[in-house]
Write an enzyme that holds these catalytic residues in place. Structure first.
Site, PDB file in Angstrom:
ATOM      1  N   THR A 264      73.088  46.474  47.692  1.00 49.45           N
ATOM      2  CA  THR A 264      74.387  45.815  47.842  1.00 49.45           C
ATOM      3  C   THR A 264      74.300  44.321  47.538  1.00 49.45           C
ATOM      4  O   THR A 264      73.283  43.683  47.812  1.00 49.45           O
ATOM      5  CB  THR A 264      74.889  46.011  49.290  1.00 49.45           C
ATOM      6  OG1 THR A 264      74.824  47.401  49.599  1.00 49.45           O
ATOM      7  CG2 THR A 264      76.300  45.513  49.485  1.00 49.45           C
ATOM      8  N   GLU A 265      75.392  43.791  46.962  1.00 52.28           N
ATOM      9  CA  GLU A 265      75.490  42.348  46.684  1.00 52.28           C
ATOM     10  C   GLU A 265      76.771  41.823  47.327  1.00 52.28           C
ATOM     11  O   GLU A 265      77.656  42.623  47.661  1.00 52.28           O
ATOM     12  CB  GLU A 265      75.510  42.120  45.158  1.00 52.28           C
ATOM     13  CG  GLU A 265      74.236  42.642  44.523  1.00 52.28           C
ATOM     14  CD  GLU A 265      74.165  42.453  43.016  1.00 52.28           C
ATOM     15  OE1 GLU A 265      75.185  42.059  42.404  1.00 52.28           O
ATOM     16  OE2 GLU A 265      73.086  42.700  42.461  1.00 52.28           O
ATOM     17  N   PRO A 266      76.891  40.511  47.453  1.00 57.06           N
ATOM     18  CA  PRO A 266      78.100  39.997  48.101  1.00 57.06           C
ATOM     19  C   PRO A 266      79.380  40.511  47.421  1.00 57.06           C
ATOM     20  O   PRO A 266      80.352  40.835  48.093  1.00 57.06           O
ATOM     21  CB  PRO A 266      77.961  38.481  47.963  1.00 57.06           C
ATOM     22  CG  PRO A 266      76.487  38.247  47.872  1.00 57.06           C
ATOM     23  CD  PRO A 266      75.918  39.431  47.159  1.00 57.06           C
ATOM     24  N   TRP A 298      73.428  42.368  52.887  1.00 53.03           N
ATOM     25  CA  TRP A 298      73.240  43.472  53.831  1.00 53.03           C
ATOM     26  C   TRP A 298      71.904  44.185  53.672  1.00 53.03           C
ATOM     27  O   TRP A 298      71.852  45.410  53.747  1.00 53.03           O
ATOM     28  CB  TRP A 298      74.376  44.492  53.699  1.00 53.03           C
ATOM     29  CG  TRP A 298      75.681  43.970  54.157  1.00 53.03           C
ATOM     30  CD1 TRP A 298      76.780  43.716  53.379  1.00 53.03           C
ATOM     31  CD2 TRP A 298      76.031  43.600  55.496  1.00 53.03           C
ATOM     32  NE1 TRP A 298      77.793  43.206  54.156  1.00 53.03           N
ATOM     33  CE2 TRP A 298      77.364  43.132  55.457  1.00 53.03           C
ATOM     34  CE3 TRP A 298      75.368  43.610  56.722  1.00 53.03           C
ATOM     35  CZ2 TRP A 298      78.030  42.686  56.597  1.00 53.03           C
ATOM     36  CZ3 TRP A 298      76.025  43.169  57.856  1.00 53.03           C
ATOM     37  CH2 TRP A 298      77.340  42.716  57.783  1.00 53.03           C
ATOM     38  N   GLU A 522      75.183  53.538  53.092  1.00 53.79           N
ATOM     39  CA  GLU A 522      74.744  54.646  52.223  1.00 53.79           C
ATOM     40  C   GLU A 522      75.918  55.342  51.549  1.00 53.79           C
ATOM     41  O   GLU A 522      75.962  56.563  51.447  1.00 53.79           O
ATOM     42  CB  GLU A 522      73.960  55.689  53.035  1.00 53.79           C
ATOM     43  CG  GLU A 522      72.633  55.183  53.516  1.00 53.79           C
ATOM     44  CD  GLU A 522      72.001  56.129  54.490  1.00 53.79           C
ATOM     45  OE1 GLU A 522      72.726  56.871  55.176  1.00 53.79           O
ATOM     46  OE2 GLU A 522      70.767  56.118  54.546  1.00 53.79           O
TER      47      GLU A 522
END
Ligand SMILES: Cc1cc2nc3c(=O)[nH]c(=O)nc-3n(C[C@H](O)[C@H](O)[C@H](O)COP(=O)(O)OP(=O)(O)OC[C@H]3O[C@@H](n4cnc5c(N)ncnc54)[C@H](O)[C@@H]3O)c2cc1C
Length: 541
Positions: A264-266, A298, A522
């Site tokens: 995940t990325e911002p 995250w 997930e």
């Protein structure tokens, strides 16, 4: 065999569902048009998941001959059938199930009578009273290997994890190394690692059983420690070179290296194919490798982790999409705090800062910034052949993670059931134990039934994956339903605790905030329903 009535209810649900799925395939052109029918596709995915759970629980009940489990199987099947019928009736044109199919299935008079009997509140109250008598403890029959695994995990979790769980949560502490060391000794980090690479090769079912017990004691400080090594192990087994398997799997299995998973990325979450963090080919001190630059979000356990499994873009052409992504094993030092900075001698920097959360405390989840952080070429999973295969390997890793989350959610819901059954037996109002009241019994009966369904759907998914590692649909269904059940059961348990359910010193308040994260990671719930479950169900066969 399940009882005749339960069988009849499930057969009717299956017949109506299959007709609805056929109509759904036509409506969405074999799944290609799901986005033009998202709301309906979500309904289909959820209904199919619930029917699968009813089948799993009734199959299990039929094999053990226990009256309470039989009643749970019947009651769960009846509630699923009732919901499905009401959904189909309420959206008849969308579902496209013909009058003739409904008349022979969920609309049939005998089926409806069986549904009414099986979900009668008195049946749930019987189950609820049994939960109060047994304090909700899970002693459901399981094979000998499963039983041994359950007993030993339960004993460890209760003696060594449970006494620390509240402190870790309330003070937002990092999981202590003593827990990690003991879990390493017990082989919990190597459950899916084959014996030839130093693991236990225990298989998926045992892994889920152990996960349940650890998660009942603490979701973040025990049950979830296993998720990351499970994901990386499966990615390496599916796509790693032989040298990589030999290098990384033994220390993962031994608990010598802790992992984080960084996808995940911002600005990029569900749309994983759009990941932007860059990996540029280069050289440092005469060594070939990749320079990582960009932001990640995250990343759970990134501080304590010794390696991060990181998905990064190796092909800068945005048109390459998912095919431009590769998976890296990024080594780093372990840091204990909520913030860290790692400087490489060659100038690369990795900065991490934990984002505070109401629950799921113990591992901390970090926002990360990479600045030309060097990773040797041999750390690209699959080496040269793995370039561009990262998305695919990550998705396979996630399938394994979702199965494990079925166990995490079931264990957390089980903990809520037990603490609530105990509280209901002891708390007195109006001169009686609150567990003597019909409504409390009914609610406990429903909680126990849902937990049993989550458990058996997760076990069914584990068995399916033991047979075929590609059983991603079953794993996704187990994750979807068990996570929702964990949210519902912890909240119901909190209400039964009244005001004390909101007090931090009562474990149920921690269980409530911990459960809330389960439908998010997930694959957040809508994405899991649409992009994984509906796609698999409605796609061309
Ligand atoms: C405590 C915690 C720990 C985590 N740990 C990790 C970790 O260790 N590693 C990691 O990589 N990630 C981790 N995550 C991230 C998590 O996997 C993501 O938050 C999740 O995948 C959703 O991405 P997002 O937050 O960007 O939401 P978004 O993708 O922005 O989605 C938000 C909402 O938009 C809607 N939506 C988006 N796309 C669609 C669509 N196509 N159709 C319909 N609706 C849509 C849905 O309602 C969805 O819920 C963690 C998250 C949390 C909260």
């Amino acid at each position: 065999m399940p009882s005749d009535a339960t069988r009849r209810i499930i057969d009717a649900s299956r017949a109506a569902l299959d007709a609805a799925l056929d109509a759904g395939r036509r409506l969405t052109d074999g799944g290609k048009g799901i986005d033009e029918h998202q709301v309906h596709a979500e309904r289909l995915a959820y209904a199919a998941t619930e029917v699968a759970a009813a089948e799993a629980l009734s199959g299990y009940a039929g094999g053990i001959g226990d009256a309470t489990t039989d009643a749970m199987a019947a009651a769960f099947a009846a509630e699923v059938a009732d919901r499905l019928r009401s959904r189909i009736e309420g959206h008849r044109e969308d579902f496209g199930v013909s009058d003739a199919v409904m008349a022979k299935s969920l609309g049939d008079g005998d089926v409806q009578k069986a549904i009414r009997a099986a979900q009668h509140e008195a049946r749930f109250r019987d189950i609820g009273r049994e939960m109060i008598r047994t304090r909700g403890v899970n002693n459901s029959p399981i094979d000998d290997v499963g039983l041994m695994a359950r007993d030993s995990a339960r004993s460890f979790a209760r003696k060594e994890v449970a006494p620390l769980a509240e402190r870790i949560h309330r003070h937002d502490e990092l999981v202590p190394d003593s827990i990690i060391a003991k879990m390493s000794e017990l082989g919990y980090f190597g459950m899916s690692v084959p014996e030839e690479y130093g693991g236990q090769g225990m298989g998926n079912l045992v892994m889920v059983v152990i996960t349940e017990e650890l998660s009942a004691a603490s979701l973040a400080a025990a049950g979830s420690l296993i998720t990351r090594p499970e994901i990386l192990t499966k990615a390496l087994l599916n796509g790693g070179s032989e040298a990589q398997k030999k290098k990384w799997l033994p220390p993962i299995a031994a608990g010598e290296i802790m992992c984080g998973i960084s996808v995940t990325e911002p600005d990029t979450g569900s749309d994983v194919a759009a990941v932007r963090c860059r990996a540029e080919r280069g050289e440092q001190d005469g060594k070939a490798g990749w320079f990582i630059s960009g932001a990640k979000a995250w990343c759970t356990f990134a501080g304590r982790a010794n390696v991060l499994a990181l998905l990064a873009r190796t092909n800068p052409d945005p048109k390459a999409g998912a095919k431009g992504l590769s998976l890296f094993i990024v080594p780093k030092d372990a840091f204990p705090g909520h913030e860290f900075e790692m400087k490489q001698p060659g100038g690369g920097v990795l900065h991490g800062k934990a984002d505070p959360t109401p629950g799921y405390r113990g591992m901390h989840s970090y926002t990360l910034a990479f600045e030309r952080y060097f990773v040797p070429a041999e750390n690209l999973v699959g080496e040269a052949a793995g370039e561009g295969r990262g998305f695919y390997l990550q998705m396979q890793g996630f399938a394994a993670g979702r199965l494990q989350t079925g166990g995490r959610a079931t264990g957390l819901a089980q903990a809520a059931l037990e603490t609530t059954a105990g509280y209901a037996a002891e708390r007195k109002q109006f001169g009686r134990s609150i567990g003597d009241f019909q409504l409390t019994q009914y609610k406990l009966g429903r909680m126990a039934t849902q937990v049993a369904a989550a458990r058996q759907l997760s076990y069914a998914a584990a068995r399916a994956m033991d047979e075929d590692e590609g059983a991603a649909l079953q794993a996704a269904m187990a994750k979807l339903l068990s996570s929702d059940i964990a949210v519902a059961v912890t909240q119901e348990g909190q209400l039964i605790h009244g005001g004390w359910g909101y007090a931090e010193e009562f474990a149920i308040s921690r269980h409530v905030v911990d459960a809330l994260v389960l439908p998010i990671f997930e694959g957040v719930k809508p994405i899991l329903e649409l992009k994984v479950i509906a796609r698999a169900l409605l796609g061309e066969r």
